[in-house]
Enzyme design. Structure first.
Site, PDB file in Angstrom:
ATOM      1  N   GLU A 238      -8.895 -10.714  -4.051  1.00 24.44           N
ATOM      2  CA  GLU A 238      -8.145 -10.701  -5.302  1.00 24.44           C
ATOM      3  C   GLU A 238      -7.451 -12.038  -5.548  1.00 24.44           C
ATOM      4  O   GLU A 238      -7.378 -12.499  -6.692  1.00 24.44           O
ATOM      5  CB  GLU A 238      -7.106  -9.567  -5.274  1.00 24.44           C
ATOM      6  CG  GLU A 238      -7.718  -8.183  -5.250  1.00 24.44           C
ATOM      7  CD  GLU A 238      -6.694  -7.093  -4.974  1.00 24.44           C
ATOM      8  OE1 GLU A 238      -6.861  -5.977  -5.472  1.00 24.44           O
ATOM      9  OE2 GLU A 238      -5.730  -7.379  -4.236  1.00 24.44           O
TER      10      GLU A 238
ATOM     11  N   ARG B 293      -0.708 -11.080  -9.539  1.00 28.85           N
ATOM     12  CA  ARG B 293      -1.327  -9.771  -9.723  1.00 28.85           C
ATOM     13  C   ARG B 293      -0.273  -8.847 -10.323  1.00 28.85           C
ATOM     14  O   ARG B 293       0.771  -8.587  -9.724  1.00 28.85           O
ATOM     15  CB  ARG B 293      -1.804  -9.198  -8.397  1.00 28.85           C
ATOM     16  CG  ARG B 293      -2.383  -7.784  -8.542  1.00 28.85           C
ATOM     17  CD  ARG B 293      -2.507  -7.108  -7.194  1.00 28.85           C
ATOM     18  NE  ARG B 293      -3.002  -5.744  -7.322  1.00 28.85           N
ATOM     19  CZ  ARG B 293      -2.645  -4.744  -6.531  1.00 28.85           C
ATOM     20  NH1 ARG B 293      -1.757  -4.944  -5.573  1.00 28.85           N
ATOM     21  NH2 ARG B 293      -3.152  -3.548  -6.705  1.00 28.85           N
TER      22      ARG B 293
ATOM     23  N   ASN C  93       0.913 -12.240  -4.835  1.00 23.38           N
ATOM     24  CA  ASN C  93       0.511 -10.826  -4.900  1.00 23.38           C
ATOM     25  C   ASN C  93       1.584 -10.021  -4.187  1.00 23.38           C
ATOM     26  O   ASN C  93       1.594  -9.928  -2.955  1.00 23.38           O
ATOM     27  CB  ASN C  93      -0.854 -10.650  -4.234  1.00 23.38           C
ATOM     28  CG  ASN C  93      -1.428  -9.240  -4.397  1.00 23.38           C
ATOM     29  OD1 ASN C  93      -0.711  -8.309  -4.749  1.00 23.38           O
ATOM     30  ND2 ASN C  93      -2.705  -9.096  -4.118  1.00 23.38           N
TER      31      ASN C  93
ATOM     32  N   HIS D  14      -7.247  -1.344  -9.537  1.00 27.94           N
ATOM     33  CA  HIS D  14      -8.065  -2.157  -8.634  1.00 27.94           C
ATOM     34  C   HIS D  14      -9.027  -3.059  -9.408  1.00 27.94           C
ATOM     35  O   HIS D  14     -10.045  -3.504  -8.876  1.00 27.94           O
ATOM     36  CB  HIS D  14      -8.869  -1.273  -7.660  1.00 27.94           C
ATOM     37  CG  HIS D  14      -8.038  -0.620  -6.602  1.00 27.94           C
ATOM     38  ND1 HIS D  14      -8.286   0.662  -6.138  1.00 27.94           N
ATOM     39  CD2 HIS D  14      -6.939  -1.055  -5.931  1.00 27.94           C
ATOM     40  CE1 HIS D  14      -7.397   0.984  -5.223  1.00 27.94           C
ATOM     41  NE2 HIS D  14      -6.561  -0.050  -5.085  1.00 27.94           N
TER      42      HIS D  14
END
Length: 394
Positions: free
Chosen positions: A377, A91, A9, A179
């Protein structure tokens, strides 16, 4: 353990990473981060119990996202201790109109995603750099993109549309929402904690340096506060949130700002930082006795409460309110102020539960449950990556 799933990420000055057991996304083996890239880069890795197992630092010169990714590959390989890494999940903030589900990355898709950089200039280029590096170093390891915009693809066309000439919409000028990975994870946890609320109408508040709200019905995104870019909607740490386009025209004409100047203003110099002139960090502002700090916090809360009303209208009611993100999970005062401002919904908070800040924080007399759910996440990315690399579809 048959293998590992790695998660990356990447942000503008840091790269978070995790190594998970491929047999279960609930088993996170290690978490780490290289932070202060370009300033004073340093690595910190913790095991599943939170113990520090690795720390390093490097001279600033020449240490960029590529160098950081190479170090993460070295550390990850060492931590895996010979266990094969079956895939790397990333991500990726923006998937545009084309990508609404996780996909294996290759150079062609990487080029397509690079074309979306103008839509997410603070995030997209940094998200893509580690992908490129891993393709160069270990091209045989599958890399999976998980998109922040994908969760919102369930919204009706009308919720995604701007009132612009149709040809702009056809070119992709629409509300995307962001998000999404956080919201998808929160929905999965709400389904476990409160199935009735999860099956109904909930407003999810991801409040941190980046902040947004999402209205979900039966776990599906109905509307969100972020739009074409991640600067829209709520006031944030350094981003202004919703802004009359006429302000931009005014600044272009009267202050003679160029595009770069406008971008710097609305992304990096506004929000809590701009209004307070002190800090973008809620903890610093809460600890300040300066009136401008109080004004910045009050505006932050006001915008959240006002947008909650908008999303309740989009849902046609509300059955639950959920807080998450750095501020949402850790700042009891912000939660209390937002719920107080939403008292017209019948929401009420329990001070003792709120002080604890984990799980249900609403009072027994509250008409709707108010939850605090820590987002994850990385765990969601690991789950989606594992599903894809073990499905045989690659």
């Amino acid at each position: 353990m048959s293998g590992c799933i790695a998660v990356v990420n990447a942000g503008s000055s840091s790269i978070k990473f995790a190594l998970c057991d491929a047999d279960s996304d609930t088993n996170v083996l290690f978490r780490g981060q290289i932070e202060a890239i370009g300033v004073a880069p340093k690595l910190h890795v913790r095991d599943a119990q939170g113990n520090t197992i690795e720390q390093r630092s490097w001279p600033t010169e020449g240490f960029d996202h590529t160098a950081a990714t190479r170090e993460i590959l070295t550390v990850g390989s060492s931590l895996a201790k010979g266990t094969p890494i079956l895939g790397v999940g990333h991500r990726i903030v923006h998937g545009g109109t084309k990508y609404g589900a996780p996909v294996r990355l290759n150079r062609q898709i990487l080029d397509e995603l690079a074309e979306l950089i103008p839509l997410a200039p603070l995030h997209q280029p940094h998200n893509l750099q580690p992908v490129q590096t891993i393709l160069d170093v270990v091209p045989h390891i599958p890399q999976i993109a998980c998109f922040d915009t994908a969760f919102h693809r369930t919204q009706e066309t009308i919720a995604q549309s701007f009132a612009l000439p149709r040809h702009y919409t056809e070119r992709g000028v629409r509300r995307y929402g962001f998000h999404g990975l956080s919201y998808e994870y929160i929905v999965s946890r709400l389904q476990e904690l409160d199935p009735r609320a999860a099956a109904g109408r909930a407003i999810l508040a991801h409040l941190g340096n980046g902040a947004s709200l999402c209205a979900v019905h039966n776990g599906k995104s109905v509307a969100s506060t972020m739009g074409f870019t991640a600067v829209d909607g709520l006031m944030m740490g350094t981003r202004c949130g919703g802004l009359d386009p006429g302000v931009i025209l005014y600044l272009l004409q009267q202050d003679h700002l160029d595009v770069a100047g406008i971008e710097d203003l609305i992304y990096r110099k506004s929000g809590l930082l701009g209004v307070s002139g002190i800090s973008s960090d809620m903890r610093t502002l809460r600890g300040s006795s300066d009136s401008v700090a109080r004004e910045a916090i009050a505006l932050f809360v006001y915008r959240i409460v006002r947008e909650i009303g908008s999303l309740v209208a989009a849902l046609g009611g509300i059955d639950a309110l959920v807080f998450s993100g750095g501020i949402g999970e850790n700042d009891a005062a912000t939660r209390a102020e937002v719920v107080a401002g939403s008292a017209w919904l019948g929401a009420a908070i329990d001070p003792q539960r709120n002080a604890k800040g984990d799980g249900l924080v609403s009072a027994d007399t509250s008409r709707i449950p108010v939850w605090v759910i820590a987002t994850d996440e990385e765990r969601l990315i690991a789950r989606r990556t594992r599903e894809l690399v073990t499905s045989g579809a690659l």
